[in-house]
Design an enzyme around this catalytic site. Sequence first.
Site, PDB file in Angstrom:
ATOM      1  N   ASP A  58       9.254  45.492 -63.593  1.00  0.00           N
ATOM      2  CA  ASP A  58      10.812  45.410 -62.873  1.00  0.00           C
ATOM      3  C   ASP A  58      11.316  46.611 -63.467  1.00  0.00           C
ATOM      4  OD1 ASP A  58      13.250  44.829 -62.135  1.00  0.00           O
ATOM      5  OD2 ASP A  58      12.669  42.534 -62.193  1.00  0.00           O
TER       6      ASP A  58
ATOM      7  N   ASP B 151      13.238  46.665 -66.720  1.00  0.00           N
ATOM      8  CA  ASP B 151      14.474  46.902 -65.990  1.00  0.00           C
ATOM      9  C   ASP B 151      15.572  46.611 -67.045  1.00  0.00           C
ATOM     10  OD1 ASP B 151      16.137  46.412 -63.360  1.00  0.00           O
ATOM     11  OD2 ASP B 151      16.475  44.454 -64.289  1.00  0.00           O
TER      12      ASP B 151
ATOM     13  N   THR C 124      12.120  37.845 -59.973  1.00  0.00           N
ATOM     14  CA  THR C 124      10.642  38.461 -59.496  1.00  0.00           C
ATOM     15  C   THR C 124       9.709  37.202 -59.345  1.00  0.00           C
ATOM     16  OG1 THR C 124      11.282  40.403 -60.750  1.00  0.00           O
ATOM     17  CG2 THR C 124       8.889  40.166 -60.065  1.00  0.00           C
TER      18      THR C 124
ATOM     19  N   GLU D 207       4.487  39.974 -64.551  1.00  0.00           N
ATOM     20  CA  GLU D 207       5.796  40.967 -64.489  1.00  0.00           C
ATOM     21  C   GLU D 207       6.033  41.303 -65.817  1.00  0.00           C
ATOM     22  OE1 GLU D 207       9.616  39.147 -63.830  1.00  0.00           O
ATOM     23  OE2 GLU D 207      10.654  41.048 -62.861  1.00  0.00           O
TER      24      GLU D 207
ATOM     25  N   HIS E 292      18.833  49.058 -67.459  1.00  0.00           N
ATOM     26  CA  HIS E 292      20.304  48.774 -67.263  1.00  0.00           C
ATOM     27  C   HIS E 292      21.106  49.047 -68.464  1.00  0.00           C
ATOM     28  CE1 HIS E 292      20.236  46.636 -63.471  1.00  0.00           C
ATOM     29  NE2 HIS E 292      19.290  45.768 -63.926  1.00  0.00           N
TER      30      HIS E 292
ATOM     31  N   ASP F  89       9.400  46.861 -58.202  1.00  0.00           N
ATOM     32  CA  ASP F  89      10.298  46.312 -57.280  1.00  0.00           C
ATOM     33  C   ASP F  89      11.438  47.584 -57.076  1.00  0.00           C
ATOM     34  OD1 ASP F  89      11.331  45.799 -59.754  1.00  0.00           O
ATOM     35  OD2 ASP F  89      12.241  44.045 -59.325  1.00  0.00           O
ATOM     36  N   HIS F  90      11.629  48.379 -58.067  1.00  0.00           N
ATOM     37  CA  HIS F  90      12.786  49.402 -57.884  1.00  0.00           C
ATOM     38  C   HIS F  90      12.640  49.997 -58.993  1.00  0.00           C
ATOM     39  CE1 HIS F  90      15.065  46.905 -60.293  1.00  0.00           C
ATOM     40  NE2 HIS F  90      14.985  46.032 -59.678  1.00  0.00           N
TER      41      HIS F  90
ATOM     42  N   SER G  91      16.142  42.633 -57.486  1.00  0.00           N
ATOM     43  CA  SER G  91      14.989  42.285 -57.628  1.00  0.00           C
ATOM     44  C   SER G  91      14.303  41.140 -56.869  1.00  0.00           C
ATOM     45  CB  SER G  91      14.597  41.769 -59.030  1.00  0.00           C
ATOM     46  OG  SER G  91      14.771  42.853 -59.829  1.00  0.00           O
TER      47      SER G  91
END
Length: 374
Positions: A33, A263, A127, A258, A267, A305-306, A74
């Site tokens: 993620d 992620d 996810t 995952e 952040h 996912d990004h 997500s």
Amino acid sequence: MKKNIILALFFIISFDVFSQESESPNIILMIGDGMGLTQITSGMYSNNNKVALEDFQYIGLSKTHSYDNLVTDSAAAGTAMSSGKKTQNYVLGLDHMGNPLKSILSICQDKGYSTALIATSNILHATPAAFFANIDYRYNYESIADQMTKSGINYFVGGGEQYFNSRKDKRNIINEMTENGYEFVYNISDYEKNKSNYIGFFTAKGEPYYSYKGVNYSYREDEPVEDFKGRESYLARSTEATLKKLKELSKPFFIMIEGSQIDWGGHDNDQEYMVSQFLEFNETIKVVLEFAKKDKNTVVVVTADHETGGAAIVRGDLSSSTIKNRFATPNHTASMVPVFSFGPNAHLFKGIYENTEIFNKLLSIVEKWKEFLF
Ligand code: MG
Ligand code: ZN
């Protein structure tokens, strides 16, 4: 005499069907993620310039935008990859009109596959939930937990126990699932030892802790801080245990693993947190690749996912494996993300395509693997 011939024919046909069934490929989908190229590169330079992804056979790029936003979340990206449709941010397993979608996990189940989900977030987080939930709001965890009870997933590993047994509606979903044949465990040794075909391994009441700054934190939030040190990160070890369990079920399997907190480091614009989470994911990729190389009938796809944080490496030093990241945003970005593939039909994942194609490519492998052999 006639009877014997018919009987013999029956055995030949049924054996043939069985032997073909047993050759359906296993599918291992790994999602980092927030894992863009900078996250991978930062992890690589922090790790003596080495990354497990170097052993993959094909590389592609995936366009991550969602139905209603250039910058996806997500949930929409998970839905695109699990179910093949672009949808709005925050939406899980529904198309942009709100129609429910069938996930690749569920399609695999229909074809006789065993299934598993592993995450370093809570197991109902966007996810993993994209693979079994159909709901218009990703944070509705108690409803997603209810949908988990109907998912038929063999093994799941992640946090989120509180959404099963400390609910507003007072239901105890752990008890309900236990009555329906699940067993629940709360540490990795019990998980490894348990022989049930249906196991939930809760790694935290809410969100699991993480490995950070060289310290492996507890994955039970309720344990005292002093006990955190020296623990093992659970992603690689629980992946190894789950692959062993799936293999013992003697059916083809689908598993999504995952690295959820790459992620969260992004952040936080926290380089060390982000890199530590990537490196845990990297160790897990090694476990998976080792399995796939031995098994020879397992497709492995590693993607994201990004990207998160708009991270860049602005300086560093190869000899000391140090880097310095800068971040453009505390949010996700719209950059394409890489897709690495290994195993039978891995070539399908080369090129540049929409993230929904991950679903289509996996589906074609599951449905047409016999054709691909010839
Ligand atoms: Mg996630
Ligand atoms: Zn995020």
